[in-house]
Design a protein around this motif. Structure first.
Motif, PDB file in Angstrom:
ATOM      1  N   LEU A   1      50.538 -42.389 -43.809  1.00  0.00           N
ATOM      2  CA  LEU A   1      50.075 -43.771 -43.792  1.00  0.00           C
ATOM      3  C   LEU A   1      49.385 -44.122 -42.476  1.00  0.00           C
ATOM      4  CD1 LEU A   1      53.030 -45.427 -45.692  1.00  0.00           C
ATOM      5  CD2 LEU A   1      50.769 -44.837 -46.550  1.00  0.00           C
ATOM      6  N   LEU A   2      49.074 -43.110 -41.680  1.00  0.00           N
ATOM      7  CA  LEU A   2      48.274 -43.353 -40.486  1.00  0.00           C
ATOM      8  C   LEU A   2      46.809 -43.346 -40.919  1.00  0.00           C
ATOM      9  CD1 LEU A   2      48.044 -43.599 -37.420  1.00  0.00           C
ATOM     10  CD2 LEU A   2      47.963 -41.123 -37.311  1.00  0.00           C
ATOM     11  N   PRO A   3      46.129 -44.498 -40.840  1.00  0.00           N
ATOM     12  CA  PRO A   3      44.802 -44.617 -41.458  1.00  0.00           C
ATOM     13  C   PRO A   3      43.825 -43.513 -41.038  1.00  0.00           C
ATOM     14  CG  PRO A   3      45.537 -46.742 -40.664  1.00  0.00           C
ATOM     15  CD  PRO A   3      46.568 -45.757 -40.226  1.00  0.00           C
ATOM     16  N   VAL A   4      43.899 -43.097 -39.801  1.00  0.00           N
ATOM     17  CA  VAL A   4      42.857 -42.214 -39.313  1.00  0.00           C
ATOM     18  C   VAL A   4      43.016 -40.765 -39.793  1.00  0.00           C
ATOM     19  CG1 VAL A   4      43.809 -41.461 -37.107  1.00  0.00           C
ATOM     20  CG2 VAL A   4      41.385 -42.037 -37.271  1.00  0.00           C
ATOM     21  N   THR A   5      44.207 -40.414 -40.265  1.00  0.00           N
ATOM     22  CA  THR A   5      44.368 -39.047 -40.763  1.00  0.00           C
ATOM     23  C   THR A   5      44.692 -39.000 -42.254  1.00  0.00           C
ATOM     24  OG1 THR A   5      46.690 -39.072 -40.149  1.00  0.00           O
ATOM     25  CG2 THR A   5      45.176 -38.122 -38.559  1.00  0.00           C
ATOM     26  N   ALA A   6      44.796 -40.149 -42.900  1.00  0.00           N
ATOM     27  CA  ALA A   6      45.213 -40.173 -44.297  1.00  0.00           C
ATOM     28  C   ALA A   6      44.149 -39.583 -45.209  1.00  0.00           C
ATOM     29  CB  ALA A   6      45.518 -41.604 -44.712  1.00  0.00           C
ATOM     30  N   VAL A   7      44.601 -38.939 -46.259  1.00  0.00           N
ATOM     31  CA  VAL A   7      43.709 -38.365 -47.258  1.00  0.00           C
ATOM     32  C   VAL A   7      44.135 -38.894 -48.616  1.00  0.00           C
ATOM     33  CG1 VAL A   7      42.955 -36.229 -48.326  1.00  0.00           C
ATOM     34  CG2 VAL A   7      43.529 -36.255 -45.912  1.00  0.00           C
ATOM     35  N   GLY A   8      43.190 -39.247 -49.442  1.00  0.00           N
ATOM     36  CA  GLY A   8      43.517 -39.580 -50.817  1.00  0.00           C
ATOM     37  C   GLY A   8      43.595 -41.074 -51.081  1.00  0.00           C
ATOM     38  N   VAL A   9      43.493 -41.375 -52.372  1.00  0.00           N
ATOM     39  CA  VAL A   9      43.401 -42.760 -52.812  1.00  0.00           C
ATOM     40  C   VAL A   9      44.683 -43.539 -52.554  1.00  0.00           C
ATOM     41  CG1 VAL A   9      42.886 -44.197 -54.801  1.00  0.00           C
ATOM     42  CG2 VAL A   9      41.841 -41.957 -54.594  1.00  0.00           C
ATOM     43  N   THR A  10      45.834 -42.894 -52.830  1.00  0.00           N
ATOM     44  CA  THR A  10      47.099 -43.613 -52.692  1.00  0.00           C
ATOM     45  C   THR A  10      47.325 -44.049 -51.259  1.00  0.00           C
ATOM     46  OG1 THR A  10      47.970 -42.215 -54.408  1.00  0.00           O
ATOM     47  CG2 THR A  10      49.535 -43.502 -53.174  1.00  0.00           C
ATOM     48  N   SER A  11      47.143 -43.112 -50.323  1.00  0.00           N
ATOM     49  CA  SER A  11      47.366 -43.448 -48.914  1.00  0.00           C
ATOM     50  C   SER A  11      46.525 -44.648 -48.553  1.00  0.00           C
ATOM     51  CB  SER A  11      46.957 -42.282 -48.015  1.00  0.00           C
ATOM     52  OG  SER A  11      47.455 -41.089 -48.506  1.00  0.00           O
ATOM     53  N   GLN A  12      45.264 -44.614 -48.985  1.00  0.00           N
ATOM     54  CA  GLN A  12      44.348 -45.671 -48.604  1.00  0.00           C
ATOM     55  C   GLN A  12      44.785 -47.010 -49.186  1.00  0.00           C
ATOM     56  OE1 GLN A  12      41.050 -46.643 -50.548  1.00  0.00           O
ATOM     57  NE2 GLN A  12      40.677 -48.073 -48.871  1.00  0.00           N
ATOM     58  N   GLN A  13      45.233 -46.978 -50.444  1.00  0.00           N
ATOM     59  CA  GLN A  13      45.691 -48.219 -51.078  1.00  0.00           C
ATOM     60  C   GLN A  13      46.844 -48.832 -50.314  1.00  0.00           C
ATOM     61  OE1 GLN A  13      46.725 -47.971 -55.168  1.00  0.00           O
ATOM     62  NE2 GLN A  13      44.639 -47.642 -55.833  1.00  0.00           N
TER      63      GLN A  13
ATOM     64  N   GLY B   1      37.146 -48.753 -40.756  1.00  0.00           N
ATOM     65  CA  GLY B   1      38.319 -48.114 -40.165  1.00  0.00           C
ATOM     66  C   GLY B   1      39.346 -49.121 -39.712  1.00  0.00           C
ATOM     67  N   ALA B   2      40.616 -48.822 -40.023  1.00  0.00           N
ATOM     68  CA  ALA B   2      41.686 -49.748 -39.680  1.00  0.00           C
ATOM     69  C   ALA B   2      42.004 -49.660 -38.194  1.00  0.00           C
ATOM     70  CB  ALA B   2      42.936 -49.428 -40.498  1.00  0.00           C
ATOM     71  N   ILE B   3      42.473 -50.786 -37.647  1.00  0.00           N
ATOM     72  CA  ILE B   3      42.834 -50.838 -36.225  1.00  0.00           C
ATOM     73  C   ILE B   3      44.288 -50.377 -36.075  1.00  0.00           C
ATOM     74  CG2 ILE B   3      43.033 -52.358 -34.216  1.00  0.00           C
ATOM     75  CD1 ILE B   3      40.173 -51.899 -35.335  1.00  0.00           C
ATOM     76  N   MET B   4      44.501 -49.507 -35.073  1.00  0.00           N
ATOM     77  CA  MET B   4      45.834 -48.942 -34.886  1.00  0.00           C
ATOM     78  C   MET B   4      46.441 -49.427 -33.566  1.00  0.00           C
ATOM     79  SD  MET B   4      44.887 -45.085 -36.097  1.00  0.00           S
ATOM     80  CE  MET B   4      43.526 -44.990 -34.970  1.00  0.00           C
ATOM     81  N   PRO B   5      47.765 -49.455 -33.484  1.00  0.00           N
ATOM     82  CA  PRO B   5      48.427 -50.008 -32.293  1.00  0.00           C
ATOM     83  C   PRO B   5      48.365 -49.065 -31.091  1.00  0.00           C
ATOM     84  CG  PRO B   5      50.073 -49.245 -33.849  1.00  0.00           C
ATOM     85  CD  PRO B   5      48.743 -49.056 -34.519  1.00  0.00           C
TER      86      PRO B   5
ATOM     87  N   PHE C   1      54.543 -41.417 -36.799  1.00  0.00           N
ATOM     88  CA  PHE C   1      54.025 -42.747 -37.126  1.00  0.00           C
ATOM     89  C   PHE C   1      53.511 -42.798 -38.565  1.00  0.00           C
ATOM     90  CE2 PHE C   1      50.724 -46.031 -37.214  1.00  0.00           C
ATOM     91  CZ  PHE C   1      51.362 -47.081 -36.588  1.00  0.00           C
ATOM     92  N   GLY C   2      52.902 -41.722 -38.988  1.00  0.00           N
ATOM     93  CA  GLY C   2      52.345 -41.658 -40.347  1.00  0.00           C
ATOM     94  C   GLY C   2      53.392 -41.785 -41.431  1.00  0.00           C
ATOM     95  N   GLN C   3      54.649 -41.473 -41.089  1.00  0.00           N
ATOM     96  CA  GLN C   3      55.727 -41.582 -42.074  1.00  0.00           C
ATOM     97  C   GLN C   3      56.423 -42.940 -41.964  1.00  0.00           C
ATOM     98  OE1 GLN C   3      55.511 -38.707 -43.659  1.00  0.00           O
ATOM     99  NE2 GLN C   3      54.222 -37.933 -41.992  1.00  0.00           N
ATOM    100  N   ASN C   4      56.162 -43.639 -40.884  1.00  0.00           N
ATOM    101  CA  ASN C   4      56.882 -44.876 -40.634  1.00  0.00           C
ATOM    102  C   ASN C   4      55.967 -45.829 -39.859  1.00  0.00           C
ATOM    103  OD1 ASN C   4      58.848 -46.716 -40.385  1.00  0.00           O
ATOM    104  ND2 ASN C   4      60.167 -45.522 -39.021  1.00  0.00           N
ATOM    105  N   PRO C   5      54.900 -46.279 -40.505  1.00  0.00           N
ATOM    106  CA  PRO C   5      53.837 -46.982 -39.779  1.00  0.00           C
ATOM    107  C   PRO C   5      54.189 -48.417 -39.388  1.00  0.00           C
ATOM    108  CG  PRO C   5      53.353 -46.943 -42.108  1.00  0.00           C
ATOM    109  CD  PRO C   5      54.608 -46.174 -41.939  1.00  0.00           C
ATOM    110  N   ILE C   6      53.634 -48.838 -38.290  1.00  0.00           N
ATOM    111  CA  ILE C   6      53.768 -50.230 -37.864  1.00  0.00           C
ATOM    112  C   ILE C   6      52.369 -50.830 -37.836  1.00  0.00           C
ATOM    113  CG2 ILE C   6      54.340 -51.712 -35.911  1.00  0.00           C
ATOM    114  CD1 ILE C   6      56.585 -49.604 -35.369  1.00  0.00           C
ATOM    115  N   GLY C   7      52.101 -51.753 -38.714  1.00  0.00           N
ATOM    116  CA  GLY C   7      50.756 -52.294 -38.830  1.00  0.00           C
ATOM    117  C   GLY C   7      50.710 -53.746 -38.416  1.00  0.00           C
ATOM    118  N   ASN C   8      49.653 -54.438 -38.876  1.00  0.00           N
ATOM    119  CA  ASN C   8      49.531 -55.857 -38.560  1.00  0.00           C
ATOM    120  C   ASN C   8      49.052 -56.641 -39.772  1.00  0.00           C
ATOM    121  OD1 ASN C   8      47.038 -54.769 -38.662  1.00  0.00           O
ATOM    122  ND2 ASN C   8      46.382 -55.371 -36.600  1.00  0.00           N
ATOM    123  N   GLY C   9      49.129 -56.037 -40.927  1.00  0.00           N
ATOM    124  CA  GLY C   9      48.599 -56.640 -42.147  1.00  0.00           C
ATOM    125  C   GLY C   9      49.599 -57.557 -42.828  1.00  0.00           C
ATOM    126  N   PRO C  10      49.253 -58.049 -44.016  1.00  0.00           N
ATOM    127  CA  PRO C  10      50.108 -59.009 -44.728  1.00  0.00           C
ATOM    128  C   PRO C  10      51.439 -58.407 -45.184  1.00  0.00           C
ATOM    129  CG  PRO C  10      48.220 -58.370 -46.077  1.00  0.00           C
ATOM    130  CD  PRO C  10      47.967 -57.835 -44.712  1.00  0.00           C
TER     131      PRO C  10
END
Lengths: 324, 585, 383
Positions: free
Chosen positions: B99-111, B219-223, B240-249
């Motif tokens: 779930l780290l935007p910059v290394t994610a692959v595939g539709v599900t991760s992106q969703q 591209g998503a903004i990362m902390p 981080f990719g397994q346990n992401p901290i974002g800023n979205g809704p």
């Protein structure tokens, strides 16, 4: 006994080593490149090279091989999954308990159903009960597991009746807020269909063996003696016959563990069960080399452990057998 | 001056074995029924409610802040005529990678990560830019700089404020080859990113071109406060990719591999918390099982479910179907290096032998349109007047005969100079529609004397082979992006290299139109050139363009205010809500 | 001997060989009725073949060859059966006074086992169905009818099990699917058994360190999770021709047979007759093929029969993971996979059920046959 187990375990190491080696070269001989999974049409050669490098795929094969062996046997590190981007060890540790849960329950169902039906069948030899049981067990024994799974979903999970959930391990929505008792119940409800689907084929096979063994034993002199003593038929059956007939069956228990494990490959796909079987299929389809090698190693270990357990159980159950 | 610009491009979203299937489109059901047969195409009639989402066409690319959509969101939250609470269960076909935007692959991760992380701008239903992390932006006089003004009340889920430093950090990681971000090329023309103050950030461009805003914002903004010390090469291994901290809704809550991902409402979201308490993504790989789960209520929403599942779901009055223009098209590519397909006439004949209307009516149940050319009709640059090659097997046979293909040895297969017209048609596994139409095309071509062998392969292997031109013919699809140009797929400079110009297509006329159009800042002039470029390609038929599908998204009817658009089904997910009385969980 | 005794079914009944008479006459009747009711197919096959031989330019592909084979099979089989029945009536009723050969004993025991006979009959009829596909199936299994309007039709007299998503006749597909399953089962097991026998024979005959080494390799091979390995090989190499599938399955399942044969050889090597033959100076190959192998045949045959069943199951599982035969070729596994979604529909649920049932019946048939053979061939093996 202890030295026997140790010796068997020592033999297992070269076998696993051979398995790993064969697998390692097998997948590298195959066409197709795992790096292609990530490559976008807008990506530079430089980026691709970086990906290859980070996967260690830029090195010659023999170096990759020695490095891999060192990692596995010395550092106990299976590398990083290409597709899941997480350590293979973690992913497998997450999936293994689920598959073990499923397989053990299936094994329980298999042993219980198999032995019970076998005893019944033998006790009522040549009656319609025996006939039905024999034909029935042969029928289930000959049934592909995916088909049985479909039929069960059709009947019990929404097709005709909606008694069991059709997929998953727990109720994803409410599980986290359940009390301990509810959690257990939720898990039982979810595991029931996959476990019974997985176990029923083995149960059918086992009941066939059990019946055969029991019939053999019943013919023996000591059973005749027991009958002559005036024991009831039930007492003869359970006190004398079953005890002896069950010994060869015990061997089957160890041997059916690996069968159940590979059976999970299909069952887990059908019931969306998050275990090893699904990881295995995904790894093969997506060329996730590290994942694939690790899964094979684990399945290989299960096979070896299965036969070891079979031998040990046999020795424990039958005092005539001496392990050497 | 940055006027509207129109163009098409395509980005490959590798539709891995797990990816969503291209579904269907079409609306008009105009096939003439065979004599004596009832006219019956299974569609969305009866039981299920049907919401046909209004069609938003590409309005060209604006560099202004378009706030109509944002205002609507704002009004919704201000009026607060909704109940908070409730859970949405989304059924998906494959697990996320990371779930780290910059290394994610595939539709599900992106969703999933697009609900957890904000980007500088958001995409409105009409493809224009609305405010995201940035509340506004402006261009410099020479058009070579963009200054973004960020919202100053956005917090990471761990309580730290999101600032311009995070934006700069994300930009640096995105363009670092060691990170290997798949969209790295988008940042090619940005020379640097400068922090003006905590909430102002400036992007410098090396040249002036139409997609500057899009490139800066992608591209998503990362902390930075979490990932700042991680070496770029280590990023993809970071937990981080397994346990992401974002800023979205929504906030990440838990992830059980191959089972489910749970995200929960972000109480501190800068525009107010979303009405829904939780969203649970359930991974169910088998499409039949997915449809079944939807039917019995174990799952509330499935995106782009194959149309063959319609007859079964149609009876469920608890479900609502949303029909959305898909951002993809499906085609059959011919390898122009293969002597069978070098002749343009033969390719015309092949196209005319394939009854595309029938494919749409049978396997898409009418939910699709015949694809005429290489530009998706949802985009403004698509040429509506392209030459068509209607289904006409007799004419096809004549064309084959004119090119010397006749059945001389009586095996029902055309031959020429002792060589049979026989080839292998590939497609990728896991896409039920493609797997089906391959078999259908096989049968259609058999009628005109062309022997087709099918091969359904894993996507990664197949694409590797395609790029090396190791194929004869293939059925695949492109997902259409709103940016770039036709160069990657069609330009002759790619024809002889390992590239996405699978077919080795090369035509100087096309190159000329394309190269001029790419650099043309004037919208109308560019459109004219794009139209001509499309005409050239369609005349050459290196692909037989098959269809543009419509996606059918099914959602449980208890969800209110559901709006689905071509730009994404979750465009207003932060506004879906459930009446208290209807709440299931 | 009266006249009645010489007329096939009646004669058999009179002699008390009811089963034989019934079987022969039913089969004959079936073949003849096919010849009568489907005579147009026979005529077509003959006409086309003759025309082709005379050098006419008509389409002649695999469908026609297929049809020709079945067409030749029908009268030949009917004729053969009749001849056989007449001849068998000529012979005197089996006389228990003279010693019967070993195979006669086996057959006699086998005949008594009703379940085994059922299994045998199932397998026999399956092979007949597989050969007579063009006569039995009402449609071409790959023919797509009107792709829009004939899609997913409910069962009717024209389409016994309805049509699938490609508007193909499901019943015909299931009939033709028998070919793939039987072919895969038979050939893969043939590969496995011959390989395993050879390997086991060498290992068992030489013994000592060769045996040790060879058996360690078997241990490694046995530690492979077969299903996953097969999935990998097929998935990685991306070649799903039926021959590849057969070979892969064959090459992955010889270890059991090898162990069995080796075990038998180790036992047989201790027997006096073998020691005598060796003392007489018989050569290695002669010892293996003349003295050891024939005596180890019984368990090989039994395990081969049972193995066909499991192999068919394996092929079905592969097809279900869409790693089996490529479309449009029908196999039972991929029919179940293609139509599994229909199991929840009101009208077409029988489609996947029927295809799955076909697998179950076939495998049951082989298992019954294997059990019966075991009992008949060697009662000691009973377990």
């Amino acid at each position: 006994m202890l030295s026997f187990i140790l010796r068997r375990l020592l033999i297992a190491i070269p076998i696993l080593f051979g398995l790993l080696t064969v697998n390692f070269f097998l997948i590298r001989l195959a066409p197709g490149d795992p790096a292609d999974l990530y490559i976008d049409k807008d990506m530079d050669a430089e980026v691709k090279a970086n990906i290859m490098k980070s996967m260690g795929l830029d090195q010659p094969v023999h170096i990759q091989y020695t490095r891999y062996l060192k990692n596995v046997f010395i550092d106990f590190d299976f590398g990083l999954s290409y597709t899941k981007k997480a350590p293979v060890k973690d992913l497998i540790l997450e999936a293994v308990p689920n598959t073990i849960q499923l397989s053990l329950l299936a094994l329980g169902i298999q042993i219980f159903l198999g032995i019970m039906i076998g005893i019944f069948s033998a006790a009522k030899q040549s009656t319609w009960i025996d006939g039905t049981a024999r034909v029935g067990s042969l029928f289930f024994y000959s049934m592909p597991s995916f088909y049985l799974a479909l039929v069960f979903i059709f009947i019990f999970a929404g097709g005709v009746f909606y008694i069991f959930p059709s997929s998953g391990m727990v109720n994803p929505v409410t599980y986290e807020s359940m009390s301990f008792g509810e959690k257990i119940w939720d898990r039982i409800v979810h595991i029931f269909l996959p476990a019974i689907t997985l176990g029923i084929g083995g149960a059918a096979g086992m009941s066939r063996y059990m019946r055969g063994e029991l019939l053999e034993v019943i013919r023996q002199d000591y059973i005749r003696t027991a009958r002559a003593k005036g024991l009831t038929e039930t007492a003869v059956l359970f006190k004398h016959a079953v005890k002896n007939a069950i010994i060869p069956i015990i061997t089957l228990i160890g041997l059916s563990l690996p069968v159940l494990f590979s059976g999970s490959v299909i069952i887990e796909s059908v019931f969306a069960w998050p275990g090893m079987g699904r990881l295995a299929v995904e790894a093969a389809f997506q060329r996730d080399y590290p994942m694939f090698l690790a899964i094979n190693l684990i399945f290989g270990t299960v096979v070896i452990m299965g036969s070891l357990i079979a031998d040990i159980l046999y020795a424990v159950a039958d005092p005539k057998v001496r392990l050497s | 001056m940055n006027p509207f610009f129109r163009s098409l491009t395509v980005i490959v979203l590798f539709w891995l074995g797990m990816s969503l299937s291209l579904t269907s489109c079409g609306t008009k059901k105009t096939t003439t029924p065979a004599p004596g047969k009832p006219r019956k195409i299974l569609g969305l009639e009866g039981g299920a409610g049907l919401v046909n989402v209004s069609k938003h066409k590409d309005q060209g690319h604006s560099h202004k802040v378009v706030t109509t959509w944002t205002d609507k969101l704002k009004k919704f939250k201000e009026e607060k005529k909704y109940d908070e609470g409730g859970t949405l269960v989304v059924g998906i076909k494959g697990d996320a990678s990371t779930l780290l935007p910059v290394t994610a692959v595939g539709v599900t991760s992106q969703q999933v990560y697009s609900l957890l992380f904000l980007t500088l701008t958001t995409t409105n239903p009409d493809f224009s830019h609305g405010p995201g992390l940035a509340k506004s932006w402006e261009f410099s006089e020479d058009q070579l700089q963009i200054t973004f003004h960020l919202n100053d009340n956005v917090f990471w889920h761990d309580g730290v404020k999101t600032t311009a430093h995070d934006v700069k950090f994300s930009f640096e990681r995105q363009r670092d080859p060691k990170v290997a971000w798949s969209a790295i090329k988008w940042k090619d023309h940005i020379s640097k990113c400068e922090v003006i103050d905590d909430f102002t950030v400036k992007f410098y461009f090396t040249k002036k071109y139409p997609y500057q805003l899009m490139d800066a914002a992608v591209g998503a903004i990362m902390p930075k406060h979490i990932l700042g010390n991680v070496p770029p090469g280590e990023l993809k291994n970071h937990s981080f990719g397994q346990n992401p901290i974002g800023n979205g809704p929504f906030k990440f809550k838990l992830w059980k591999r191959n089972d489910r991902i749970e995200i929960v409402a972000n109480e501190k979201y800068h525009t107010g918390r979303p009405p829904l308490d939780r969203i649970i993504f359930r991974i169910i790989t088998d499409e039949d099982q997915l449809a079944h789960s939807l039917k019995i209520g174990e799952v509330d929403f499935v995106e782009a479910l194959a149309v063959s599942k319609i007859p079964r779901l149609n009876k469920e009055s608890s479900l609502v179907a949303h029909v959305v223009d898909s951002r993809s098209y499906t085609y059959l590519a011919w390898n122009l290096r293969n002597p069978l397909f070098t002749s343009k006439k033969v390719r015309h004949a092949l196209t005319m032998s394939i009854n595309r209307k029938e494919i749409i009516d049978s396997h898409l149940k009418g939910f699709g349109e015949i694809c005429k050319g290489p530009v998706s009709p949802i985009l403004a640059a698509s040429n509506p007047n392209l030459p068509e090659f209607p289904f006409d097997p007799q004419k096809a046979r004549d064309l084959f005969a004119a090119e010397g293909w006749r059945d001389t040895d009586g095996d029902k297969i055309l031959d020429k100079d002792g060589k049979k017209f026989s080839f292998v048609l590939k497609t990728n596994k896991g896409n039920s529609i493609r797997e089906k139409i391959v078999v259908q095309i096989q049968d259609m071509l058999k009628q005109v004397g062309v022997e087709v062998k099918t091969n359904i392969m894993d996507a990664p292997v197949m694409f590797a082979q395609l790029k090396k031109k190791e194929f004869e013919a293939v059925v695949v699809g492109w997902s259409v992006s709103l940016k770039t140009d036709m160069t990657t797929l069609w330009h002759s400079k790619q024809a002889n290299t390992e590239s996405f110009n699978f077919t080795s297509y090369s035509n100087p006329d096309f190159d000329k139109y394309n190269d001029t159009a790419v650099m043309e800042p004037d919208a109308l002039k560019a459109q004219e050139l794009w139209w001509k470029a499309q005409e050239v390609i369609v005349q050459d038929q290196p692909y037989t363009f098959l269809f543009v599908p419509k996606d059918i998204n099914w959602v449980h009817k208890r969800f209110q205010n559901v709006q689905m658009e071509t730009v994404g089904w979750h465009i207003n997910l932060e506004q879906w809500w459930v009446k208290k009385a209807d709440r299931k969980y | 001997m009266g006249f009645v005794e010489k007329i096939p079914p009646l004669g058999h009944f009179k002699r008390g060989e009811k089963g034989k008479g019934l079987l022969i006459s039913t089969l004959c009747l079936i073949f003849i009725s096919f010849m009568i009711f489907k005579s147009h197919l026979m005529v077509e096959a003959v006409e086309k073949t003759l025309a082709k031989i005379q050098g006419e330019e008509i389409p002649y592909g695999s469908t026609e060859i297929d049809l020709l084979i079945s067409t030749l099979f029908l009268p030949l089989a009917a004729l053969g059966l009749m001849l056989y029945s007449f001849i068998s009536l000529r012979k005197p009723v089996a006389n228990t006074n003279y010693a019967e050969g070993p195979w006669v004993t086996v057959w006699r025991k086998f005949k008594k086992n009703r379940l085994a006979m059922t299994g045998g009959l199932i397998i026999l009829s399956l092979y007949i169905i597989a050969i007579l596909c063009p006569y039995i199936a009402p449609h071409d299994p790959t023919e797509q009818f009107d792709r829009v309007y004939d899609q997913l039709l409910p069962p009717s007299t024209k389409h016994l099990l309805g049509t699938d998503e490609f508007s193909r006749d499901a019943f015909s597909r299931i009939i033709y699917g028998s070919r793939i399953s039987l072919l895969v089962g038979l050939l893969a097991v043939a590969i496995a058994v011959s390989l395993g026998t050879l390997y086991g024979a060498i290992s068992g005959y030489f013994g000592g360190w060769i045996d040790n080494l060879m058996m360690r390799f078997v241990d490694i091979m046995l530690a492979f999770p077969t299903l996953i390995l097969i999935i990998t090989v097929i998935a990685l190499w991306q070649n799903q021709s039926i021959w590849i599938i057969i070979s892969v399955i064959g090459l992955m399942s010889w270890m059991g047979v090898a162990r069995l044969v080796r075990g038998q050889f180790l036992v047989l090597k201790e027997r006096e007759y073998f020691i005598a033959a060796k003392a007489l100076g018989a050569s290695g190959p002669r010892l293996i093929f003349k003295h050891l192998l024939p005596n180890a045949m019984t368990p090989i045959i039994v395990s081969a029969t049972l193995r066909v069943g499991t192999t068919i199951l394996l092929e079905a599982s592969l097809s279900f993971l869409s790693l089996g035969v490529q479309p449009p070729e029908p196999s039972w596994g991929n029919i179940v996979f293609d139509t599994k979604g229909q199991i929840f529909s009101d009208t077409l649920w029988c489609m996947p059920l029927a295809a799955g049932l076909a697998i179950v019946i076939t495998v049951t048939g082989y298992n019954l046959l294997g059990d019966g053979l075991r009992d008949a061939l060697d009662p000691r093996l009973r377990k």
